[in-house]
Design a protein around this motif. Structure first.
Motif, PDB file in Angstrom:
ATOM      1  N   LEU A   1       0.890  -1.232   0.048  1.00 50.66           N
ATOM      2  CA  LEU A   1      -0.181   0.031   0.021  1.00 50.66           C
ATOM      3  C   LEU A   1       0.773   1.245   0.130  1.00 50.66           C
ATOM      4  CD1 LEU A   1      -2.625  -0.952   2.446  1.00 50.66           C
ATOM      5  CD2 LEU A   1      -2.969  -0.982   0.080  1.00 50.66           C
ATOM      6  N   TRP A   2       2.185   0.910   0.504  1.00 51.98           N
ATOM      7  CA  TRP A   2       2.871   2.348   0.437  1.00 51.98           C
ATOM      8  C   TRP A   2       4.341   1.869   1.102  1.00 51.98           C
ATOM      9  CZ3 TRP A   2       4.399   1.220   5.611  1.00 51.98           C
ATOM     10  CH2 TRP A   2       3.268   0.741   6.333  1.00 51.98           C
ATOM     11  N   ASP A   3       5.367   2.742   0.471  1.00 47.86           N
ATOM     12  CA  ASP A   3       6.802   2.514   0.782  1.00 47.86           C
ATOM     13  C   ASP A   3       7.123   3.648   1.943  1.00 47.86           C
ATOM     14  OD1 ASP A   3       6.921   0.595  -1.165  1.00 47.86           O
ATOM     15  OD2 ASP A   3       8.341   2.036  -2.473  1.00 47.86           O
ATOM     16  N   VAL A   4       8.334   3.352   2.448  1.00 43.48           N
ATOM     17  CA  VAL A   4       8.738   4.255   3.673  1.00 43.48           C
ATOM     18  C   VAL A   4      10.254   4.918   2.858  1.00 43.48           C
ATOM     19  CG1 VAL A   4       9.563   4.281   5.968  1.00 43.48           C
ATOM     20  CG2 VAL A   4       7.640   3.292   5.211  1.00 43.48           C
ATOM     21  N   LEU A   5      10.075   6.264   3.259  1.00 44.20           N
ATOM     22  CA  LEU A   5      11.665   6.857   3.104  1.00 44.20           C
ATOM     23  C   LEU A   5      12.295   7.239   4.084  1.00 44.20           C
ATOM     24  CD1 LEU A   5      10.863   9.130  -0.018  1.00 44.20           C
ATOM     25  CD2 LEU A   5      12.144   6.954  -0.042  1.00 44.20           C
ATOM     26  N   ARG A   6      13.347   6.979   4.642  1.00 46.00           N
ATOM     27  CA  ARG A   6      13.929   7.109   5.887  1.00 46.00           C
ATOM     28  C   ARG A   6      15.155   8.351   5.500  1.00 46.00           C
ATOM     29  NH1 ARG A   6      15.204   1.213   7.129  1.00 46.00           N
ATOM     30  NH2 ARG A   6      13.221   0.817   8.321  1.00 46.00           N
ATOM     31  N   ILE A   7      14.695   9.579   6.257  1.00 46.73           N
ATOM     32  CA  ILE A   7      15.473  10.806   6.043  1.00 46.73           C
ATOM     33  C   ILE A   7      16.165  11.194   7.278  1.00 46.73           C
ATOM     34  CG2 ILE A   7      15.492  13.319   5.366  1.00 46.73           C
ATOM     35  CD1 ILE A   7      13.027  12.386   3.442  1.00 46.73           C
ATOM     36  N   THR A   8      17.567  11.720   7.298  1.00 49.95           N
ATOM     37  CA  THR A   8      18.013  12.069   8.549  1.00 49.95           C
ATOM     38  C   THR A   8      17.296  13.172   9.293  1.00 49.95           C
ATOM     39  OG1 THR A   8      19.283  13.695   7.330  1.00 49.95           O
ATOM     40  CG2 THR A   8      20.493  11.485   7.813  1.00 49.95           C
ATOM     41  N   ARG A   9      17.290  13.183  10.638  1.00 51.15           N
ATOM     42  CA  ARG A   9      16.529  13.904  11.592  1.00 51.15           C
ATOM     43  C   ARG A   9      16.503  15.409  10.987  1.00 51.15           C
ATOM     44  NH1 ARG A   9      14.088  14.265  16.557  1.00 51.15           N
ATOM     45  NH2 ARG A   9      12.806  16.095  16.490  1.00 51.15           N
ATOM     46  N   THR A  10      17.754  15.940  10.867  1.00 51.00           N
ATOM     47  CA  THR A  10      18.051  17.319  10.562  1.00 51.00           C
ATOM     48  C   THR A  10      17.341  17.833   9.241  1.00 51.00           C
ATOM     49  OG1 THR A  10      20.223  16.996   9.674  1.00 51.00           O
ATOM     50  CG2 THR A  10      19.907  17.677  11.774  1.00 51.00           C
ATOM     51  N   LEU A  11      17.696  16.839   8.073  1.00 49.79           N
ATOM     52  CA  LEU A  11      16.792  16.847   6.852  1.00 49.79           C
ATOM     53  C   LEU A  11      15.562  16.836   6.956  1.00 49.79           C
ATOM     54  CD1 LEU A  11      19.103  15.300   4.223  1.00 49.79           C
ATOM     55  CD2 LEU A  11      18.791  17.592   4.538  1.00 49.79           C
ATOM     56  N   ALA A  12      14.832  15.905   7.613  1.00 52.24           N
ATOM     57  CA  ALA A  12      13.471  15.873   7.870  1.00 52.24           C
ATOM     58  C   ALA A  12      12.720  16.863   8.445  1.00 52.24           C
ATOM     59  CB  ALA A  12      13.319  14.376   8.602  1.00 52.24           C
TER      60      ALA A  12
ATOM     61  N   CYS B   1      16.698   9.383  12.686  1.00 50.22           N
ATOM     62  CA  CYS B   1      15.733   9.680  11.258  1.00 50.22           C
ATOM     63  C   CYS B   1      14.284   9.820  11.574  1.00 50.22           C
ATOM     64  CB  CYS B   1      16.271   8.645  10.224  1.00 50.22           C
ATOM     65  SG  CYS B   1      15.223   7.022  10.491  1.00 50.22           S
ATOM     66  N   VAL B   2      13.741  10.330  10.428  1.00 54.90           N
ATOM     67  CA  VAL B   2      12.411  10.308  10.283  1.00 54.90           C
ATOM     68  C   VAL B   2      11.837   9.436   9.273  1.00 54.90           C
ATOM     69  CG1 VAL B   2      10.525  11.804   9.923  1.00 54.90           C
ATOM     70  CG2 VAL B   2      12.276  12.565  11.351  1.00 54.90           C
ATOM     71  N   GLU B   3      10.632   8.717   9.364  1.00 55.64           N
ATOM     72  CA  GLU B   3      10.319   8.000   8.302  1.00 55.64           C
ATOM     73  C   GLU B   3       9.052   8.512   7.620  1.00 55.64           C
ATOM     74  OE1 GLU B   3      12.082   3.712   9.822  1.00 55.64           O
ATOM     75  OE2 GLU B   3      10.089   3.864  10.153  1.00 55.64           O
ATOM     76  N   PHE B   4       8.957   8.561   6.314  1.00 55.52           N
ATOM     77  CA  PHE B   4       7.839   9.089   5.849  1.00 55.52           C
ATOM     78  C   PHE B   4       7.049   8.253   4.807  1.00 55.52           C
ATOM     79  CE2 PHE B   4      10.515  12.924   6.216  1.00 55.52           C
ATOM     80  CZ  PHE B   4       9.725  13.848   6.256  1.00 55.52           C
ATOM     81  N   VAL B   5       5.927   7.854   5.149  1.00 51.72           N
ATOM     82  CA  VAL B   5       4.934   6.879   4.156  1.00 51.72           C
ATOM     83  C   VAL B   5       4.738   7.655   2.980  1.00 51.72           C
ATOM     84  CG1 VAL B   5       2.867   5.691   4.346  1.00 51.72           C
ATOM     85  CG2 VAL B   5       4.181   5.743   6.236  1.00 51.72           C
ATOM     86  N   VAL B   6       5.195   7.117   1.812  1.00 52.66           N
ATOM     87  CA  VAL B   6       4.931   7.562   0.506  1.00 52.66           C
ATOM     88  C   VAL B   6       4.223   6.222  -0.403  1.00 52.66           C
ATOM     89  CG1 VAL B   6       6.629   8.988   0.804  1.00 52.66           C
ATOM     90  CG2 VAL B   6       7.482   6.652   0.198  1.00 52.66           C
ATOM     91  N   PRO B   7       3.884   6.798  -1.736  1.00 51.22           N
ATOM     92  CA  PRO B   7       3.166   5.855  -2.471  1.00 51.22           C
ATOM     93  C   PRO B   7       4.068   4.626  -2.687  1.00 51.22           C
ATOM     94  CG  PRO B   7       2.763   8.034  -3.236  1.00 51.22           C
ATOM     95  CD  PRO B   7       3.671   8.078  -2.190  1.00 51.22           C
ATOM     96  N   PRO B   8       3.355   3.490  -3.033  1.00 50.98           N
ATOM     97  CA  PRO B   8       4.213   2.088  -3.450  1.00 50.98           C
ATOM     98  C   PRO B   8       4.778   2.460  -4.759  1.00 50.98           C
ATOM     99  CG  PRO B   8       1.620   2.070  -3.801  1.00 50.98           C
ATOM    100  CD  PRO B   8       1.884   3.406  -3.023  1.00 50.98           C
ATOM    101  N   GLY B   9       5.980   1.993  -4.746  1.00 51.09           N
ATOM    102  CA  GLY B   9       6.919   1.986  -5.791  1.00 51.09           C
ATOM    103  C   GLY B   9       7.863   3.143  -5.753  1.00 51.09           C
ATOM    104  N   THR B  10       7.755   4.094  -4.853  1.00 50.59           N
ATOM    105  CA  THR B  10       8.742   5.401  -4.589  1.00 50.59           C
ATOM    106  C   THR B  10      10.092   4.577  -4.249  1.00 50.59           C
ATOM    107  OG1 THR B  10       7.019   6.734  -3.686  1.00 50.59           O
ATOM    108  CG2 THR B  10       9.050   7.152  -3.244  1.00 50.59           C
ATOM    109  N   ALA B  11      10.242   3.727  -3.531  1.00 52.01           N
ATOM    110  CA  ALA B  11      11.657   3.249  -3.121  1.00 52.01           C
ATOM    111  C   ALA B  11      12.157   2.837  -4.204  1.00 52.01           C
ATOM    112  CB  ALA B  11      11.417   2.268  -1.876  1.00 52.01           C
ATOM    113  N   ALA B  12      11.658   2.619  -5.399  1.00 51.24           N
ATOM    114  CA  ALA B  12      12.350   1.922  -6.473  1.00 51.24           C
ATOM    115  C   ALA B  12      12.773   2.873  -7.199  1.00 51.24           C
ATOM    116  CB  ALA B  12      11.624   0.745  -7.248  1.00 51.24           C
ATOM    117  N   SER B  13      12.103   4.291  -7.323  1.00 47.21           N
ATOM    118  CA  SER B  13      12.443   5.388  -8.227  1.00 47.21           C
ATOM    119  C   SER B  13      12.859   6.610  -7.439  1.00 47.21           C
ATOM    120  CB  SER B  13      10.957   5.624  -8.893  1.00 47.21           C
ATOM    121  OG  SER B  13       9.951   6.155  -7.918  1.00 47.21           O
TER     122      SER B  13
END
Length: 166
Positions: free
Chosen positions: A41-52, A77-89
């Motif tokens: 249903l979704w992917d996750v992007l992990r971004i460093t805390r300061t950038l996030a 870090c912070v984890e953002f829920v993003v649309p599925p397929g985002t991790a690949a692109s």
């Protein structure tokens, strides 16, 4: 003041993603985070805390939808829920990693208190759960990186001894 987070909606969200309802409720009742699959249903992007932190400010300033977002202190870090397929692109941006199909994230209860591992929701899953638009997220992360690079460059220009020697 903590928002009134809806446990039932968050549970439905986790189960729809493939988590086992009994495992999620048991974990949440014990104050633990539950494993929830990613990539369907979704992917996750992990971004460093300061950038996030900068990215969240920029998204909110633009009035853009912010989907579920987790603070993960142990990983800084912070984890953002993003649309599925985002991790690949997702573009190769410094300070980011992706979790897609076959992965999991550890989701704390939506009650507003951190799980035993320290994870807590900055923006909880509730209602019809939107995701954070990956294109907008890439734009604000890129802007945050450019801002940091410019600040570092300006700082180095002001302190010649910190510049690398030729």
């Amino acid at each position: 003041m903590q928002p009134d987070w809806d446990w039932g909606r968050a549970l439905s969200w986790a189960v729809a993603a493939g988590a086992k309802e009994h495992a999620v409720t048991a974990a949440w009742r014990r104050g633990r985070a539950a494993d929830v699959p990613t990539g369907t249903l979704w992917d996750v992007l992990r971004i460093t805390r300061t950038l996030a932190d900068d990215a969240v400010r920029r998204l909110r300033a633009r009035g853009l939808v912010l989907g579920p977002v987790l603070l993960v202190p142990r990983r800084a870090c912070v984890e953002f829920v993003v649309p599925p397929g985002t991790a690949a692109s997702w573009p190769a941006l410094y300070g980011t990693t992706c979790v897609g199909l076959g992965g999991t994230i550890r989701c704390p209860s939506p009650a507003g208190t951190p799980a035993a591992c320290g994870r807590r929701w900055l923006s909880p899953p509730a209602g019809p759960v939107p995701t954070t638009d990956a294109t907008h997220l890439a734009e604000v992360v890129t802007a945050a990186l450019a801002h940091r690079t410019a600040a570092l460059s300006a700082d180095q220009e002001g302190h010649p001894e910190s510049r690398p020697s030729p």
